[in-house]
Design a protein around this motif. Sequence first.
Motif, PDB file in Angstrom:
ATOM      1  N   GLU A  77      63.218  12.060  20.562  1.00 47.38           N
ATOM      2  CA  GLU A  77      62.094  11.453  21.272  1.00 47.38           C
ATOM      3  C   GLU A  77      61.021  12.499  21.553  1.00 47.38           C
ATOM      4  O   GLU A  77      61.289  13.693  21.531  1.00 47.38           O
ATOM      5  CB  GLU A  77      62.560  10.832  22.597  1.00 47.38           C
ATOM      6  CG  GLU A  77      63.638   9.788  22.464  1.00 47.38           C
ATOM      7  CD  GLU A  77      63.176   8.492  21.829  1.00 47.38           C
ATOM      8  OE1 GLU A  77      61.951   8.257  21.750  1.00 47.38           O
ATOM      9  OE2 GLU A  77      64.038   7.700  21.414  1.00 47.38           O
ATOM     10  N   TRP A 113      59.233  13.278  30.448  1.00 51.39           N
ATOM     11  CA  TRP A 113      58.409  12.387  29.632  1.00 51.39           C
ATOM     12  C   TRP A 113      56.978  12.342  30.134  1.00 51.39           C
ATOM     13  O   TRP A 113      56.733  12.446  31.341  1.00 51.39           O
ATOM     14  CB  TRP A 113      58.948  10.962  29.724  1.00 51.39           C
ATOM     15  CG  TRP A 113      60.168  10.666  28.946  1.00 51.39           C
ATOM     16  CD1 TRP A 113      61.460  10.938  29.288  1.00 51.39           C
ATOM     17  CD2 TRP A 113      60.231   9.981  27.696  1.00 51.39           C
ATOM     18  NE1 TRP A 113      62.309  10.470  28.328  1.00 51.39           N
ATOM     19  CE2 TRP A 113      61.585   9.876  27.344  1.00 51.39           C
ATOM     20  CE3 TRP A 113      59.260   9.452  26.841  1.00 51.39           C
ATOM     21  CZ2 TRP A 113      62.003   9.263  26.164  1.00 51.39           C
ATOM     22  CZ3 TRP A 113      59.676   8.837  25.680  1.00 51.39           C
ATOM     23  CH2 TRP A 113      61.033   8.752  25.340  1.00 51.39           C
ATOM     24  N   ASP A 114      56.056  12.092  29.237  1.00 52.60           N
ATOM     25  CA  ASP A 114      54.736  11.620  29.622  1.00 52.60           C
ATOM     26  C   ASP A 114      54.961  10.224  30.200  1.00 52.60           C
ATOM     27  O   ASP A 114      55.653   9.401  29.592  1.00 52.60           O
ATOM     28  CB  ASP A 114      53.821  11.562  28.385  1.00 52.60           C
ATOM     29  CG  ASP A 114      52.480  10.978  28.723  1.00 52.60           C
ATOM     30  OD1 ASP A 114      51.596  11.738  29.127  1.00 52.60           O
ATOM     31  OD2 ASP A 114      52.332   9.744  28.586  1.00 52.60           O
ATOM     32  N   LYS A 135      62.717  20.869  23.223  1.00 54.28           N
ATOM     33  CA  LYS A 135      62.193  19.577  22.770  1.00 54.28           C
ATOM     34  C   LYS A 135      63.372  18.684  22.414  1.00 54.28           C
ATOM     35  O   LYS A 135      64.341  19.132  21.810  1.00 54.28           O
ATOM     36  CB  LYS A 135      61.279  19.791  21.560  1.00 54.28           C
ATOM     37  CG  LYS A 135      60.676  18.504  21.050  1.00 54.28           C
ATOM     38  CD  LYS A 135      59.228  18.674  20.743  1.00 54.28           C
ATOM     39  CE  LYS A 135      58.613  17.451  20.109  1.00 54.28           C
ATOM     40  NZ  LYS A 135      59.014  16.172  20.588  1.00 54.28           N
ATOM     41  N   ASN A 136      63.294  17.434  22.807  1.00 59.70           N
ATOM     42  CA  ASN A 136      64.333  16.460  22.481  1.00 59.70           C
ATOM     43  C   ASN A 136      64.418  16.280  20.968  1.00 59.70           C
ATOM     44  O   ASN A 136      63.390  16.286  20.285  1.00 59.70           O
ATOM     45  CB  ASN A 136      64.006  15.130  23.176  1.00 59.70           C
ATOM     46  CG  ASN A 136      65.079  14.089  23.006  1.00 59.70           C
ATOM     47  OD1 ASN A 136      65.221  13.506  21.941  1.00 59.70           O
ATOM     48  ND2 ASN A 136      65.829  13.854  24.064  1.00 59.70           N
ATOM     49  N   LYS A 185      54.244   7.157  27.959  1.00 55.79           N
ATOM     50  CA  LYS A 185      55.217   7.023  26.866  1.00 55.79           C
ATOM     51  C   LYS A 185      56.560   6.526  27.383  1.00 55.79           C
ATOM     52  O   LYS A 185      57.214   5.706  26.753  1.00 55.79           O
ATOM     53  CB  LYS A 185      55.387   8.345  26.132  1.00 55.79           C
ATOM     54  CG  LYS A 185      54.219   8.664  25.256  1.00 55.79           C
ATOM     55  CD  LYS A 185      54.485   9.894  24.461  1.00 55.79           C
ATOM     56  CE  LYS A 185      53.239  10.159  23.632  1.00 55.79           C
ATOM     57  NZ  LYS A 185      53.335  11.344  22.860  1.00 55.79           N
ATOM     58  N   TYR A 186      56.965   7.054  28.534  1.00 54.52           N
ATOM     59  CA  TYR A 186      58.241   6.613  29.094  1.00 54.52           C
ATOM     60  C   TYR A 186      58.188   5.122  29.426  1.00 54.52           C
ATOM     61  O   TYR A 186      59.116   4.378  29.102  1.00 54.52           O
ATOM     62  CB  TYR A 186      58.605   7.427  30.340  1.00 54.52           C
ATOM     63  CG  TYR A 186      59.893   6.955  30.963  1.00 54.52           C
ATOM     64  CD1 TYR A 186      61.105   7.158  30.320  1.00 54.52           C
ATOM     65  CD2 TYR A 186      59.899   6.289  32.182  1.00 54.52           C
ATOM     66  CE1 TYR A 186      62.289   6.707  30.870  1.00 54.52           C
ATOM     67  CE2 TYR A 186      61.076   5.843  32.748  1.00 54.52           C
ATOM     68  CZ  TYR A 186      62.269   6.053  32.085  1.00 54.52           C
ATOM     69  OH  TYR A 186      63.441   5.595  32.636  1.00 54.52           O
ATOM     70  N   LEU A 204      52.648  15.759  26.238  1.00 54.83           N
ATOM     71  CA  LEU A 204      52.744  15.479  27.666  1.00 54.83           C
ATOM     72  C   LEU A 204      51.369  15.570  28.306  1.00 54.83           C
ATOM     73  O   LEU A 204      50.507  16.305  27.840  1.00 54.83           O
ATOM     74  CB  LEU A 204      53.678  16.487  28.350  1.00 54.83           C
ATOM     75  CG  LEU A 204      55.137  16.498  27.900  1.00 54.83           C
ATOM     76  CD1 LEU A 204      55.889  17.628  28.596  1.00 54.83           C
ATOM     77  CD2 LEU A 204      55.803  15.171  28.175  1.00 54.83           C
ATOM     78  N   GLU A 213      65.437  14.445  31.304  1.00 52.61           N
ATOM     79  CA  GLU A 213      64.371  14.334  30.304  1.00 52.61           C
ATOM     80  C   GLU A 213      63.029  14.362  31.021  1.00 52.61           C
ATOM     81  O   GLU A 213      62.884  13.783  32.100  1.00 52.61           O
ATOM     82  CB  GLU A 213      64.496  13.037  29.505  1.00 52.61           C
ATOM     83  CG  GLU A 213      65.687  13.008  28.587  1.00 52.61           C
ATOM     84  CD  GLU A 213      65.800  11.726  27.773  1.00 52.61           C
ATOM     85  OE1 GLU A 213      66.571  11.723  26.801  1.00 52.61           O
ATOM     86  OE2 GLU A 213      65.132  10.724  28.101  1.00 52.61           O
ATOM     87  N   CYS A 221      59.806  13.987  24.078  1.00 53.83           N
ATOM     88  CA  CYS A 221      59.973  14.420  25.457  1.00 53.83           C
ATOM     89  C   CYS A 221      60.716  15.751  25.438  1.00 53.83           C
ATOM     90  O   CYS A 221      61.095  16.248  24.374  1.00 53.83           O
ATOM     91  CB  CYS A 221      60.736  13.372  26.279  1.00 53.83           C
ATOM     92  SG  CYS A 221      62.463  13.136  25.813  1.00 53.83           S
ATOM     93  N   LEU A 279      53.835  12.933  34.660  1.00 50.40           N
ATOM     94  CA  LEU A 279      55.153  13.041  34.055  1.00 50.40           C
ATOM     95  C   LEU A 279      56.149  12.142  34.761  1.00 50.40           C
ATOM     96  O   LEU A 279      55.957  11.790  35.927  1.00 50.40           O
ATOM     97  CB  LEU A 279      55.661  14.485  34.146  1.00 50.40           C
ATOM     98  CG  LEU A 279      54.804  15.574  33.522  1.00 50.40           C
ATOM     99  CD1 LEU A 279      55.420  16.944  33.795  1.00 50.40           C
ATOM    100  CD2 LEU A 279      54.644  15.342  32.038  1.00 50.40           C
ATOM    101  N   THR A 310      54.304  19.452  22.701  1.00 50.57           N
ATOM    102  CA  THR A 310      54.642  18.067  23.041  1.00 50.57           C
ATOM    103  C   THR A 310      53.359  17.310  23.356  1.00 50.57           C
ATOM    104  O   THR A 310      52.286  17.889  23.428  1.00 50.57           O
ATOM    105  CB  THR A 310      55.574  18.008  24.276  1.00 50.57           C
ATOM    106  OG1 THR A 310      54.892  18.578  25.384  1.00 50.57           O
ATOM    107  CG2 THR A 310      56.887  18.735  24.021  1.00 50.57           C
TER     108      THR A 310
END
Length: 152
Positions: free
Chosen positions: A44, A123-124, A40-41, A127-128, A107, A121, A46, A111, A105
């Motif tokens: 963020e 991301w969803d 996990k970041n 969200k990105y 997600l 990275e 992601c 993605l 997360t």
Amino acid sequence: MLTFIGDYPCKLDAKGRVLLPSAFRKLLAASSEDGFVMRKNLYEDCLDLYPSSEWNRQLAMIRSQLNPFNRKHAKFLREFYRGTAEIQIDGNGRILIPKKIFADTNLSNGLTLVGQDGKIEIWDTKKYNNSGMNQEEFNQLANDILGDNMAL
């Protein structure tokens, strides 16, 4: 060192696998990298996907700053490694996002894989798309970080 750039919309299949974009697969094939570490970041919502060589480079920097016999440092290390997993690319160029990491997360099946220099990275997509800055905000951030003398 590998340098990943670009952002690529992807879909998660029913088994939790995602096909790496061909640009990333070509880069990895040229370097003979096939192992990754996923976590996990830190900042963020992601996931970070590090090629093993980059993960080891990052760990060396972290280890140089920490004493595992210091209680605070040990606590940091425990949290840093929590939910971390080793990942392999399958014969079809896919990676499996472990269920535990996926569950921790936010997600969805849509993605976006984003090249971020030495890591990717995950991301969803919604969200990105909402995480970007306007040009003025980015200009100010670049100036704050790089100073007036840097031109981009």
